[in-house]
Write an enzyme that holds these catalytic residues in place. Sequence first.
Site, PDB file in Angstrom:
ATOM      1  N   ASP A   1       8.242  -3.035  -4.973  1.00  0.00           N
ATOM      2  CA  ASP A   1       7.143  -2.186  -4.483  1.00  0.00           C
ATOM      3  C   ASP A   1       7.452  -0.744  -4.809  1.00  0.00           C
ATOM      4  OD1 ASP A   1       6.871  -4.433  -2.647  1.00  0.00           O
ATOM      5  OD2 ASP A   1       7.821  -3.233  -1.078  1.00  0.00           O
TER       6      ASP A   1
ATOM      7  N   HIS B   1      10.322  -3.817  -0.634  1.00  0.00           N
ATOM      8  CA  HIS B   1      10.843  -4.724  -1.659  1.00  0.00           C
ATOM      9  C   HIS B   1      11.227  -3.852  -2.856  1.00  0.00           C
ATOM     10  CE1 HIS B   1       7.741  -7.294   0.309  1.00  0.00           C
ATOM     11  NE2 HIS B   1       8.473  -8.334  -0.010  1.00  0.00           N
TER      12      HIS B   1
HETATM   13  C1  XUL Z   1       4.870 -12.473   3.133  1.00  0.00           C
HETATM   14  C2  XUL Z   1       5.709 -11.564   3.920  1.00  0.00           C
HETATM   15  C3  XUL Z   1       6.639 -10.696   3.154  1.00  0.00           C
HETATM   16  C4  XUL Z   1       7.972 -10.510   3.796  1.00  0.00           C
HETATM   17  C5  XUL Z   1       8.946  -9.741   2.932  1.00  0.00           C
HETATM   18  O1  XUL Z   1       3.947 -13.191   3.865  1.00  0.00           O
HETATM   19  O2  XUL Z   1       5.613 -11.513   5.132  1.00  0.00           O
HETATM   20  O3  XUL Z   1       6.012  -9.483   2.936  1.00  0.00           O
HETATM   21  O4  XUL Z   1       7.874  -9.858   5.011  1.00  0.00           O
HETATM   22  O5  XUL Z   1       9.115 -10.314   1.693  1.00  0.00           O
END
Ligand code: XUL
Length: 436
Positions: A103, A100
């Site tokens: 992150d 992300h």
């Molecule tokens: C949340 C989840 C996230 C997604 C990406 O449960 O799985 O980490 O994979 O935003």
Amino acid sequence: MPAFANIPKIEFEGSRSRNPLAFKHYNAAEIVEGKTMRDQLRFSVVYWHTMCGQGADMFGSATALRPWEAGLSGLELAKARVPVFFEFCEKLGAPHYAFHDRDVAPHGQTLKQSNQYLDTIVKLLKAEQKRTGVKLLWGTAQLFVHPRFCHGAATSCNADAFAFAAAQVKKALEVTHELGGEGYTFWGGREGYSTLWNTDMKRELDHLAKFLHMAVDYKKKIGFKGQFYIEPKPKEPTKHQYDADAAACLNFLREYGLKDHLKLNLETNHATLAGHSMQHEMEVAGAAGALGSLDANTGDLLLGWDTDQFPTDIYLTTQCMLTVLKYGGLTTGGVNFDAKVRRESFEPVDLFHAHIGGMDAFARGLKIAAAIRKDGRLAEFVKERYSSWDSGIGRDIAKGKVGFKELEAYMLKKGEAAPNSSGRQEFLENLINEFI
Ligand code: XUL
Ligand code: CO
């Protein structure tokens, strides 16, 4: 000084090895169904749990020992994590990763500052990708931590929150493109509701669709060819998430003319929270031509929340790989470990044990699935079970040659529709156990 100086490159040593820091089943170069295991499984490490996870939960603070973080915070901490992450991927032999925006780089005071932080880190990621050959499976934007997204992002009651989220996704798409990402994931984050008393559901869904159409348009504009994914999840953090499961996502995509633009990124623990098996979710996606990528983890049978554990159950990985192979294998997607070590597993070496276990479990699942397919009895049974549709009245129905009138005449003549064959569930369960 490398962060994992005492940990060697993880090698394949075979099933007799007792070395905990070796693969017993994942042999990257071994060919299974015409492709190397590396290309069949396309393993991916996630930045958020692996680098940013601290072992905190709602009852307790961080437990993780991460010596490379000592004394650092903000952008300096973000910079320090990059080489450690790639050292980890390299030692593990993982070909891909996922992140992300927030992150890899911290939140700034303003959007502008956040973008600058992200640009600084993207330069480092790019250099490390080049140095190691590790590729970006997918990128995404984190639209759920900051207070501005408390009502949602694309489904917020506040148009400014929608605008902020759009600006953030625009930037995340640009950096994913810049890093050669093979995909981009939309997970709903806070796109759902806590109470319907304050919610205009139709309006929120319309806005979500508008948001995704804007993303499709922008993707074309910048020439980003990666695959878009939507990731189903039924609850957490909201009580109802609009992308509740594979079927709900597919219905939404069809209703709003988005079906050709997004495939599904399915996560095991999300499937179980929805009251489905992962195999069910994968079959729903596969049948719709939308099986994109896997967030490979598992829940705990006795805990009702998204525990994001590493997958070790060979039945689970066998089911996953049987379905992957059935639908032609992974192309842009991968087996992405959206999983975290337990709070009690706080040493850096635990990150290795966790990923080695997950990779070996999936490698076994792949080999078992290939053996079941080579044997052919399972597929033959299913084919035979539907054989009444291959000729006679079944074929006439399938070809649209008959209607209710003809079927009534047929049945009046025939008299009864006796069950034509046993379902043989127990026989098939035993058959699968021959291979596991
Ligand atoms: C949340 C989840 C996230 C997604 C990406 O449960 O799985 O980490 O994979 O935003
Ligand atoms: Co996920």
